[in-house]
Design a protein around this motif. Structure first.
Motif, PDB file in Angstrom:
ATOM      1  N   THR A 182       8.974  10.561  -6.368  1.00 12.80           N
ATOM      2  CA  THR A 182       8.029  11.262  -7.251  1.00 12.80           C
ATOM      3  C   THR A 182       8.241  10.786  -8.685  1.00 12.80           C
ATOM      4  O   THR A 182       9.350  10.872  -9.214  1.00 12.80           O
ATOM      5  CB  THR A 182       8.215  12.785  -7.174  1.00 12.80           C
ATOM      6  OG1 THR A 182       8.005  13.216  -5.823  1.00 12.80           O
ATOM      7  CG2 THR A 182       7.238  13.503  -8.095  1.00 12.80           C
ATOM      8  N   LEU A 183       7.186  10.280  -9.303  1.00 11.86           N
ATOM      9  CA  LEU A 183       7.266   9.795 -10.676  1.00 11.86           C
ATOM     10  C   LEU A 183       7.206  10.950 -11.665  1.00 11.86           C
ATOM     11  O   LEU A 183       6.591  11.989 -11.386  1.00 11.86           O
ATOM     12  CB  LEU A 183       6.093   8.853 -10.982  1.00 11.86           C
ATOM     13  CG  LEU A 183       5.992   7.544 -10.203  1.00 11.86           C
ATOM     14  CD1 LEU A 183       4.745   6.787 -10.651  1.00 11.86           C
ATOM     15  CD2 LEU A 183       7.231   6.694 -10.401  1.00 11.86           C
ATOM     16  N   PRO A 184       7.803  10.798 -12.860  1.00 15.09           N
ATOM     17  CA  PRO A 184       7.543  11.756 -13.939  1.00 15.09           C
ATOM     18  C   PRO A 184       6.037  11.849 -14.176  1.00 15.09           C
ATOM     19  O   PRO A 184       5.305  10.856 -14.023  1.00 15.09           O
ATOM     20  CB  PRO A 184       8.264  11.127 -15.135  1.00 15.09           C
ATOM     21  CG  PRO A 184       9.334  10.274 -14.536  1.00 15.09           C
ATOM     22  CD  PRO A 184       8.754   9.742 -13.257  1.00 15.09           C
ATOM     23  N   GLU A 185       5.569  13.037 -14.567  1.00 22.20           N
ATOM     24  CA  GLU A 185       4.123  13.258 -14.633  1.00 22.20           C
ATOM     25  C   GLU A 185       3.399  12.308 -15.577  1.00 22.20           C
ATOM     26  O   GLU A 185       2.297  11.841 -15.284  1.00 22.20           O
ATOM     27  CB  GLU A 185       3.848  14.712 -15.023  1.00 22.20           C
ATOM     28  CG  GLU A 185       4.176  15.704 -13.912  1.00 22.20           C
ATOM     29  CD  GLU A 185       3.675  17.095 -14.221  1.00 22.20           C
ATOM     30  OE1 GLU A 185       2.444  17.266 -14.375  1.00 22.20           O
ATOM     31  OE2 GLU A 185       4.506  18.013 -14.340  1.00 22.20           O
ATOM     32  N   ALA A 186       3.987  11.994 -16.725  1.00 18.26           N
ATOM     33  CA  ALA A 186       3.323  11.093 -17.670  1.00 18.26           C
ATOM     34  C   ALA A 186       3.201   9.696 -17.084  1.00 18.26           C
ATOM     35  O   ALA A 186       2.179   9.015 -17.270  1.00 18.26           O
ATOM     36  CB  ALA A 186       4.085  11.046 -18.990  1.00 18.26           C
TER      37      ALA A 186
ATOM     38  N   LYS B 176       0.848  -1.193   0.000  1.00 20.71           N
ATOM     39  CA  LYS B 176       0.000   0.000   0.000  1.00 20.71           C
ATOM     40  C   LYS B 176       0.883   1.243   0.000  1.00 20.71           C
ATOM     41  O   LYS B 176       1.893   1.305   0.697  1.00 20.71           O
ATOM     42  CB  LYS B 176      -0.906  -0.003   1.234  1.00 20.71           C
ATOM     43  CG  LYS B 176      -2.039   1.009   1.174  1.00 20.71           C
ATOM     44  CD  LYS B 176      -3.022   0.771   2.311  1.00 20.71           C
ATOM     45  CE  LYS B 176      -4.195   1.747   2.216  1.00 20.71           C
ATOM     46  NZ  LYS B 176      -5.172   1.505   3.305  1.00 20.71           N
ATOM     47  N   ASN B 177       0.500   2.242  -0.774  1.00 17.54           N
ATOM     48  CA  ASN B 177       1.370   3.405  -0.997  1.00 17.54           C
ATOM     49  C   ASN B 177       1.735   4.123   0.301  1.00 17.54           C
ATOM     50  O   ASN B 177       2.901   4.200   0.681  1.00 17.54           O
ATOM     51  CB  ASN B 177       0.698   4.376  -1.968  1.00 17.54           C
ATOM     52  CG  ASN B 177       1.626   5.503  -2.399  1.00 17.54           C
ATOM     53  OD1 ASN B 177       2.839   5.468  -2.177  1.00 17.54           O
ATOM     54  ND2 ASN B 177       1.062   6.514  -3.019  1.00 17.54           N
TER      55      ASN B 177
ATOM     56  N   ASP C 161      -4.092   5.129  -1.194  1.00 19.10           N
ATOM     57  CA  ASP C 161      -4.656   3.797  -0.987  1.00 19.10           C
ATOM     58  C   ASP C 161      -4.204   2.792  -2.031  1.00 19.10           C
ATOM     59  O   ASP C 161      -4.482   1.603  -1.924  1.00 19.10           O
ATOM     60  CB  ASP C 161      -6.189   3.864  -0.957  1.00 19.10           C
ATOM     61  CG  ASP C 161      -6.785   4.374  -2.270  1.00 19.10           C
ATOM     62  OD1 ASP C 161      -6.076   5.078  -3.021  1.00 19.10           O
ATOM     63  OD2 ASP C 161      -7.970   4.086  -2.541  1.00 19.10           O
ATOM     64  N   ALA C 162      -3.498   3.258  -3.055  1.00 15.20           N
ATOM     65  CA  ALA C 162      -3.114   2.383  -4.164  1.00 15.20           C
ATOM     66  C   ALA C 162      -2.070   1.360  -3.732  1.00 15.20           C
ATOM     67  O   ALA C 162      -1.294   1.577  -2.803  1.00 15.20           O
ATOM     68  CB  ALA C 162      -2.557   3.222  -5.314  1.00 15.20           C
TER      69      ALA C 162
ATOM     70  N   THR D 259       4.912   9.998  -3.972  1.00 15.31           N
ATOM     71  CA  THR D 259       4.213  11.228  -3.584  1.00 15.31           C
ATOM     72  C   THR D 259       3.058  11.594  -4.493  1.00 15.31           C
ATOM     73  O   THR D 259       2.098  12.227  -4.050  1.00 15.31           O
ATOM     74  CB  THR D 259       5.197  12.412  -3.550  1.00 15.31           C
ATOM     75  OG1 THR D 259       5.732  12.632  -4.871  1.00 15.31           O
ATOM     76  CG2 THR D 259       6.347  12.138  -2.590  1.00 15.31           C
ATOM     77  N   ASN D 260       3.139  11.223  -5.785  1.00 13.04           N
ATOM     78  CA  ASN D 260       2.099  11.676  -6.718  1.00 13.04           C
ATOM     79  C   ASN D 260       1.215  10.533  -7.219  1.00 13.04           C
ATOM     80  O   ASN D 260       0.666  10.595  -8.316  1.00 13.04           O
ATOM     81  CB  ASN D 260       2.700  12.448  -7.891  1.00 13.04           C
ATOM     82  CG  ASN D 260       3.823  11.717  -8.613  1.00 13.04           C
ATOM     83  OD1 ASN D 260       4.369  10.751  -8.110  1.00 13.04           O
ATOM     84  ND2 ASN D 260       4.171  12.209  -9.796  1.00 13.04           N
TER      85      ASN D 260
END
Length: 488
Positions: free
Chosen positions: A374-378, A342-343, A353-354, A348-349
């Motif tokens: 933090t993942l790249p936005e795409a 669970k996240n 709950d994922a 962060t983005n």
């Protein structure tokens, strides 16, 4: 050390054998007990004979039991490993066949898309039964290691509703790292340091270093395009790398069905896939492969049993996470891997709950995730689209709400790129009726679904898909294996 490991779905013979030999590569684990359980007595006896042969050949005190009574297998277990396929190949065939009638062409169909969502509906009630038994008869702090797909949905249900300490495990990250190391000319993955994060089957290599040197997008693209094999087999994956700037863990075929862009039209499918192996995008490729593997194993079983007489080679311990996690928890030898949990702020983005897949470290204190990524936005946007589908799918599976199930399928990226709402509503009715034997939570909805199907005006077509291959016979498989052996 002496403790008990229960393996549910142990009739997945090849995978169970791999887990078993991996775990016995840990010297401290020779005195443990393996309790095998499966719904198939036939498969159970085959795998027990193989594992008994391994124990005998290596003169180990390890105990192996096998029973179709799952609760008995779970009694006193410290660890429970699941590799179940609820509904078997019969239900799986419908996961591929029925969506094709509505134009949805899947390569695997075990994670999201129409097939993966229905697979989750079959799995989740069973997962909750596993968890109930674990809470009642296993060790108090039992740890559940889930290998079964759909990984995120199963793990989500076990944590949120099963209330059992659960981690989801996959090998996509390791395989992606092996590819990257190869195209960059590394001698092994030991030279590659990476941070890979996202959700299962949509995990992204957001930081890459070869012997300490950062590897950027342009260098990685050039390396893949120059590779004589991957440049052909991973066309779609390389295209995503060019556009997103980071490489995905998942195979060409798997990745193609999580996105709305590459499998929406038959001509686009044939443009982006490669038919040299099922995993590169073939229609129903994994179903064909699984069918052939089952047939091959049944026929060649005496050879598999004979091979089990060889000594365990610790140098061949695989990179599957399970044995390394158990070793770290029991011996305090630290292990770094990528785990589905669970996240809770790890990424962060992505939603809290994922179920995310991201780096973590294991020692005797448990699994400790590296937080603040933090993942790249795409990448985040693509993951969030799937997470929303997963969340609705889990909630539908728990509640038996067929309308919520239809909404989950409607919001799937590939389904939405191909099908209309009317088609989705009918398709889900058809899948629920066809798979009613494995969907107890929808029993109340089946009669109405069957009635709607009898009066529906939505047109379908019988279609094999854009790139379908027939299941090969045992004779064809033997001939192909002999030819490869002669060539190599």
């Amino acid at each position: 050390m002496s403790f008990k490991i229960a393996i549910i779905g142990a009739g997945s013979v090849g995978f169970t054998k791999k887990l078993f030999t991996d775990i016995l590569c840990v010297p401290e684990f020779k005195d443990i007990e393996f309790a095998l359980t499966d719904v198939s007595e036939h498969n159970l006896q085959m795998i027990k004979a193989i594992l008994d042969r391994i124990v005998e050949a290596n003169r180990l005190p390890t105990r192996v039991t096998a029973t179709t009574d799952r609760r008995k297998a779970l009694e006193g277990a410290r660890y429970v490993i699941s590799c179940v396929r609820v509904g078997g190949l019969e239900a799986y065939a419908d996961d591929i066949r029925i969506p094709l009638k509505y134009g949805i062409d899947q390569c695997v169909g075990d994670t999201i898309c129409a097939g993966g969502i229905l697979y989750g509906q079959r799995n989740i009630p069973v997962i909750l039964d596993f968890c109930k038994d674990m809470r009642e008869v296993a060790e108090t702090n039992v740890k559940f290691l889930n290998y079964a797909n759909p990984m995120a949905m199963n793990t989500w249900a076990a944590i949120e509703y099963g209330k059992v300490d659960t981690v989801g495990l996959c090998h996509g990250v390791q395989h992606g790292a092996e590819q990257i190391a190869e195209v960059l000319g590394a001698k092994s993955t030991q030279e590659l340091d990476y941070v890979c994060s996202g959700i299962n089957h949509q995990t992204w290599f957001i930081d890459l270093r070869l012997n300490g040197r950062p590897i950027g997008k342009d260098e990685l693209v050039a390396a893949f395009e120059a590779h004589p094999v991957y440049s052909r087999q991973e066309k779609l994956r390389i295209d995503v790398l060019k556009r997103f700037g980071v490489y995905s863990t998942e195979s060409n075929g798997h990745l193609s069905e999580y996105l709305p862009w590459y499998r929406k039209r038959p001509d686009e499918i044939t443009r982006w896939i490669d038919m040299s192996d099922w995993i590169h995008g073939e229609t129903g490729g994994y179903l064909r492969y699984s069918t052939e593997t089952r047939n091959w194993f049944e026929t060649e079983y005496p050879q598999f049993l004979e091979a089990a007489s060889k000594p365990i080679d610790q140098a061949k311990r695989s990179n599957e996470h399970a044995s390394h996690i158990l070793e770290a928890l029991e011996t305090n030898r630290v292990y770094r891997g990528h785990f589905n949990v669970k996240n809770n702020g790890v990424i962060t983005n992505l939603p809290q709950d994922a179920i995310i897949e991201s780096p973590g470290f294991v020692d005797r204190f448990g699994i400790n995730m590296a937080a603040g990524i933090t993942l790249p936005e795409a990448c985040a946007a693509t993951c969030i689209a799937s997470i929303n589908v997963q969340r609705m799918s889990v909630h539908a599976a728990i509640s038996g709400d067929i309308d919520l199930l239809k909404l989950a399928v409607l919001h799937d990226p590939l389904v939405g790129a191909v099908s209309t709402p009317e088609e989705v509503w009918q398709m889900v009715d058809e899948m629920v009726v066809a798979q009613a034997a494995w969907l107890p939570q929808y029993a109340h909805a089946v009669p109405a679904a069957r009635e709607r199907l009898s009066t529906s005006q939505v047109k379908t077509r019988e279609w094999a898909g854009a790139a379908r291959r027939s299941v090969r016979s045992i004779e064809e498989l033997r001939a192909e294996k002999a030819a490869l052996k002669q060539a190599g």
